[in-house]
Scaffold this motif. Sequence first.
Motif, PDB file in Angstrom:
ATOM      1  N   SER A 216       0.835  -1.126   0.037  1.00 43.22           N
ATOM      2  CA  SER A 216       0.125   0.035   0.073  1.00 43.22           C
ATOM      3  C   SER A 216       0.676   1.203  -0.087  1.00 43.22           C
ATOM      4  CB  SER A 216      -1.077   0.119   1.169  1.00 43.22           C
ATOM      5  OG  SER A 216      -1.797  -1.163   1.235  1.00 43.22           O
ATOM      6  N   ASP A 217       0.517   2.147  -0.999  1.00 41.19           N
ATOM      7  CA  ASP A 217       1.184   3.459  -0.744  1.00 41.19           C
ATOM      8  C   ASP A 217       0.213   4.642  -0.685  1.00 41.19           C
ATOM      9  OD1 ASP A 217       3.679   2.050  -1.543  1.00 41.19           O
ATOM     10  OD2 ASP A 217       3.424   1.795  -3.650  1.00 41.19           O
ATOM     11  N   ILE A 218       0.749   5.728  -0.162  1.00 41.33           N
ATOM     12  CA  ILE A 218       0.199   6.871  -0.182  1.00 41.33           C
ATOM     13  C   ILE A 218       0.696   7.976  -0.922  1.00 41.33           C
ATOM     14  CG2 ILE A 218      -0.330   8.747   1.311  1.00 41.33           C
ATOM     15  CD1 ILE A 218      -2.628   6.887   1.737  1.00 41.33           C
ATOM     16  N   ILE A 219      -0.020   8.917  -1.756  1.00 44.40           N
ATOM     17  CA  ILE A 219       0.470   9.961  -2.442  1.00 44.40           C
ATOM     18  C   ILE A 219      -0.423  11.131  -2.223  1.00 44.40           C
ATOM     19  CG2 ILE A 219       1.091  10.721  -4.740  1.00 44.40           C
ATOM     20  CD1 ILE A 219       1.027   7.972  -5.940  1.00 44.40           C
ATOM     21  N   ILE A 220       0.147  12.215  -1.630  1.00 38.34           N
ATOM     22  CA  ILE A 220      -0.302  13.404  -1.230  1.00 38.34           C
ATOM     23  C   ILE A 220      -0.248  14.307  -2.465  1.00 38.34           C
ATOM     24  CG2 ILE A 220      -0.914  15.224   0.361  1.00 38.34           C
ATOM     25  CD1 ILE A 220      -1.593  12.402   1.206  1.00 38.34           C
ATOM     26  N   LEU A 221      -1.136  15.044  -3.032  1.00 36.16           N
ATOM     27  CA  LEU A 221      -0.922  16.028  -4.417  1.00 36.16           C
ATOM     28  C   LEU A 221      -1.604  17.261  -3.814  1.00 36.16           C
ATOM     29  CD1 LEU A 221      -2.610  13.879  -6.980  1.00 36.16           C
ATOM     30  CD2 LEU A 221      -0.247  14.059  -6.583  1.00 36.16           C
ATOM     31  N   ASN A 222      -0.706  18.431  -4.227  1.00 37.10           N
ATOM     32  CA  ASN A 222      -1.330  19.828  -3.913  1.00 37.10           C
ATOM     33  C   ASN A 222      -2.104  20.313  -4.877  1.00 37.10           C
ATOM     34  OD1 ASN A 222       0.249  20.436  -6.053  1.00 37.10           O
ATOM     35  ND2 ASN A 222       1.845  21.394  -5.071  1.00 37.10           N
ATOM     36  N   GLN A 223      -2.324  21.539  -4.868  1.00 33.90           N
ATOM     37  CA  GLN A 223      -3.403  22.270  -5.711  1.00 33.90           C
ATOM     38  C   GLN A 223      -3.236  22.158  -7.151  1.00 33.90           C
ATOM     39  OE1 GLN A 223      -1.346  23.807  -3.514  1.00 33.90           O
ATOM     40  NE2 GLN A 223      -0.081  24.704  -4.883  1.00 33.90           N
ATOM     41  N   ASN A 224      -1.817  21.861  -7.391  1.00 36.83           N
ATOM     42  CA  ASN A 224      -1.335  21.703  -8.820  1.00 36.83           C
ATOM     43  C   ASN A 224      -1.164  20.115  -9.375  1.00 36.83           C
ATOM     44  OD1 ASN A 224      -1.690  24.603  -9.358  1.00 36.83           O
ATOM     45  ND2 ASN A 224       0.523  24.786  -8.202  1.00 36.83           N
ATOM     46  N   GLU A 225      -1.746  19.495  -8.417  1.00 41.95           N
ATOM     47  CA  GLU A 225      -1.441  17.977  -8.684  1.00 41.95           C
ATOM     48  C   GLU A 225      -0.168  17.471  -8.840  1.00 41.95           C
ATOM     49  OE1 GLU A 225      -4.229  15.485  -9.725  1.00 41.95           O
ATOM     50  OE2 GLU A 225      -4.949  16.946  -8.386  1.00 41.95           O
ATOM     51  N   LYS A 226       0.512  18.232  -7.973  1.00 39.66           N
ATOM     52  CA  LYS A 226       2.201  17.757  -7.794  1.00 39.66           C
ATOM     53  C   LYS A 226       2.275  17.250  -6.525  1.00 39.66           C
ATOM     54  CE  LYS A 226       5.346  20.738  -8.368  1.00 39.66           C
ATOM     55  NZ  LYS A 226       6.037  21.971  -8.530  1.00 39.66           N
ATOM     56  N   VAL A 227       3.169  15.975  -6.397  1.00 37.23           N
ATOM     57  CA  VAL A 227       3.383  15.491  -5.351  1.00 37.23           C
ATOM     58  C   VAL A 227       4.111  16.224  -4.166  1.00 37.23           C
ATOM     59  CG1 VAL A 227       4.517  13.182  -4.267  1.00 37.23           C
ATOM     60  CG2 VAL A 227       3.515  13.437  -6.647  1.00 37.23           C
ATOM     61  N   GLY A 269     -11.636  20.973   3.302  1.00 33.68           N
ATOM     62  CA  GLY A 269     -11.201  22.342   3.599  1.00 33.68           C
ATOM     63  C   GLY A 269      -9.847  22.971   3.006  1.00 33.68           C
ATOM     64  N   THR A 270      -9.404  21.793   1.921  1.00 30.01           N
ATOM     65  CA  THR A 270      -8.210  22.397   1.054  1.00 30.01           C
ATOM     66  C   THR A 270      -8.749  21.879  -0.433  1.00 30.01           C
ATOM     67  OG1 THR A 270      -7.228  20.240   1.170  1.00 30.01           O
ATOM     68  CG2 THR A 270      -6.692  21.644   2.972  1.00 30.01           C
ATOM     69  N   ASN A 271      -7.535  22.179  -1.332  1.00 30.91           N
ATOM     70  CA  ASN A 271      -7.767  21.882  -2.715  1.00 30.91           C
ATOM     71  C   ASN A 271      -6.509  20.780  -2.933  1.00 30.91           C
ATOM     72  OD1 ASN A 271      -5.694  23.408  -2.415  1.00 30.91           O
ATOM     73  ND2 ASN A 271      -6.287  25.081  -4.038  1.00 30.91           N
ATOM     74  N   PHE A 272      -6.317  20.063  -1.766  1.00 35.77           N
ATOM     75  CA  PHE A 272      -5.297  18.917  -1.901  1.00 35.77           C
ATOM     76  C   PHE A 272      -6.024  17.577  -2.149  1.00 35.77           C
ATOM     77  CE2 PHE A 272      -2.636  21.825   1.306  1.00 35.77           C
ATOM     78  CZ  PHE A 272      -2.440  22.497   0.417  1.00 35.77           C
ATOM     79  N   ARG A 273      -5.134  16.660  -2.596  1.00 31.35           N
ATOM     80  CA  ARG A 273      -5.918  15.558  -2.738  1.00 31.35           C
ATOM     81  C   ARG A 273      -4.878  14.251  -2.503  1.00 31.35           C
ATOM     82  NH1 ARG A 273      -8.147  12.877  -8.331  1.00 31.35           N
ATOM     83  NH2 ARG A 273      -6.098  14.037  -8.960  1.00 31.35           N
ATOM     84  N   MET A 274      -5.609  13.360  -1.729  1.00 32.24           N
ATOM     85  CA  MET A 274      -4.904  12.158  -1.236  1.00 32.24           C
ATOM     86  C   MET A 274      -5.271  10.848  -1.988  1.00 32.24           C
ATOM     87  SD  MET A 274      -4.920  10.282   2.664  1.00 32.24           S
ATOM     88  CE  MET A 274      -6.780  10.269   2.526  1.00 32.24           C
ATOM     89  N   VAL A 275      -4.185  10.284  -2.692  1.00 31.85           N
ATOM     90  CA  VAL A 275      -4.457   9.124  -3.458  1.00 31.85           C
ATOM     91  C   VAL A 275      -3.744   7.609  -2.755  1.00 31.85           C
ATOM     92  CG1 VAL A 275      -3.916   7.778  -5.829  1.00 31.85           C
ATOM     93  CG2 VAL A 275      -4.483  10.255  -5.551  1.00 31.85           C
ATOM     94  N   GLY A 276      -4.332   6.848  -2.781  1.00 38.33           N
ATOM     95  CA  GLY A 276      -4.044   5.328  -2.134  1.00 38.33           C
ATOM     96  C   GLY A 276      -3.606   4.455  -3.238  1.00 38.33           C
ATOM     97  N   VAL A 277      -2.668   3.843  -3.168  1.00 39.87           N
ATOM     98  CA  VAL A 277      -2.403   2.569  -4.144  1.00 39.87           C
ATOM     99  C   VAL A 277      -2.426   1.484  -3.539  1.00 39.87           C
ATOM    100  CG1 VAL A 277      -0.998   1.920  -6.216  1.00 39.87           C
ATOM    101  CG2 VAL A 277      -1.333   4.492  -5.752  1.00 39.87           C
TER     102      VAL A 277
END
Length: 586
Positions: A216-227, A269-277
Amino acid sequence: MKRQIHLNMLFVKILCTVIVGITCLSVALSTLNLFISKKVFVNNFSESQRKIFKQIDKEFYKFFSDVIEITSKANMSWAVREYLTTQNQTDEEEMKTIYYMQKHMKETKVDEHSELGVMLMGMNGKNYILNNARKDISAEAILQSEVAKKAMSNPGKLICEYEEKGYTDDQKNVPVLVMAKSLNYSEKDVCDGIIFISIKESEFQKMYDYFTSDTSDIIILNQNEKVISSNEREYLNGEGKKELEMILDQVDGEGKSLGKMYLTQKLQGTNFRMVGVIDPDFAFIQQYHLKSNILLTLGITVLIGLFVFIFIKQQTRPLSKLADKMRLVQEGNMQEYVDVEGTEEIQELSKAYNTMLERINQYIEERMKIQEEKRNAEIHALQMQINPHYMYNTLASIKWLTWQGDVKKSTAVIDAFISLLRNTISNTDEFVTVEQEVANLKNYVLINQTRYGDAVGVEFYVVDKCKEYLVPKLILQPFVENAFFHAFPEGMEGEISVFIKEEKKYLRFDIEDNGVGMDAEQLYTLNNKKDKKSEHFTGIGINNVDDRIKLIYGMDYGINIVSEKDKGTTITILLPRKEKEHGNSI
């Protein structure tokens, strides 16, 4: 008797069939178990990971809520505004402003996050760090950073960027997450200052490291879809850019690709995104211990195969014994009865086999008894078969000798004739000694030489030790008689030699003559039991002698005739030695 294992044996066929069946069943059950276990595991694992993912989202929400509270407090605090916008303050006024600024900021949860670095930087050239750290780079360099520029161009938004190193001495040379928000006091689009909140990336990972693993991996992306954070360094340093693009293409709320599962969640509350693989297949392989299960299944299969081998061996052993006994019977051993054991069917076969063998033995015994009686009758018939014509001629010869006045020779012939009659008629024994058989031959020769003259001579060469061995009565006389009347035409002189000796465990008889012999056709006729009889003395033919030998000693014994035209004939007889004292073979 040890049997060799052949592929066509019932035991081998049953064993192979059962082993193949067990193997196929084991493989089928293992595959089914693997399939069901995998399905259940993947479902449970995926569900548990979803729950963990949601839990992480809650923790991130709390964290970013606290961060937003801190930035909002800085934006509303008069002390912060005063500090960042006022140019000329006395030392007393500045100290008072700093005091209230600290007081206002501590009204937030900043003290609960000791890992956070909070820095206030105004366009008036002033800056303040709440945790007493010191800047490691100049204010101008900080304001020229990517995160500062984005914060100034996006008023009111919290900007987050990943940086290879922080701005303060306590975060120098370590990867950090820098969050920035512009502070606007005078006009909405005019930036009066920026609040920077930084955290070491390693500290940020602690909020989700219990979710991450080899599967399992976690990737946190900011407002510009950057890690901005991930447990996999390749996503942070750009090496996994293509794979990240593929993941983002697959992600649509929740998706699957190449056996992997993707979870995505916008951080509240943010424009960030969390992706789980998530890789449930790999997780299953790790947890299932496929190699160990294969070895365990193989071991169980081998144990079951061994048990089946022993069981089938035990069940088929009575049948194998029965087959061995039948093979021995086929070789002539008629006493090979088998124990009645095994399954009901094999017991029935064994009973039927024993009954059949018993009946065969009874039949053989009856046949042997009949043959014995027949042989005794033949012996009795032999004793009564002296040709009357031969007797007339013998008595006529004695009368002629008496008339000539040859009393001595007449007496000898009469004695020989009496002895011959005694041994052939009065003696009812089937066997006589070699010495008695030779004596009979000598009497027969004496009578014949008296009747027909001395043109044919007979010599006897008998080893002394052989004289006491027992042989069937009249076994040699037909061959000497045959030589007298067939090997030497009337008036021809010749010699008949009788040799008797031991040869290993046998008693060997050779009757040789130097008469006219036989051609190949005559010898063939004689060897094929055609025309093997003479009728001068008893009517006992060579055929009769050969049959008697085989009847008494078996088919391995008999007579052998060798002859060549004009070179004579040799008759050879091999018999087992039989001593008079013991009456059995040695």
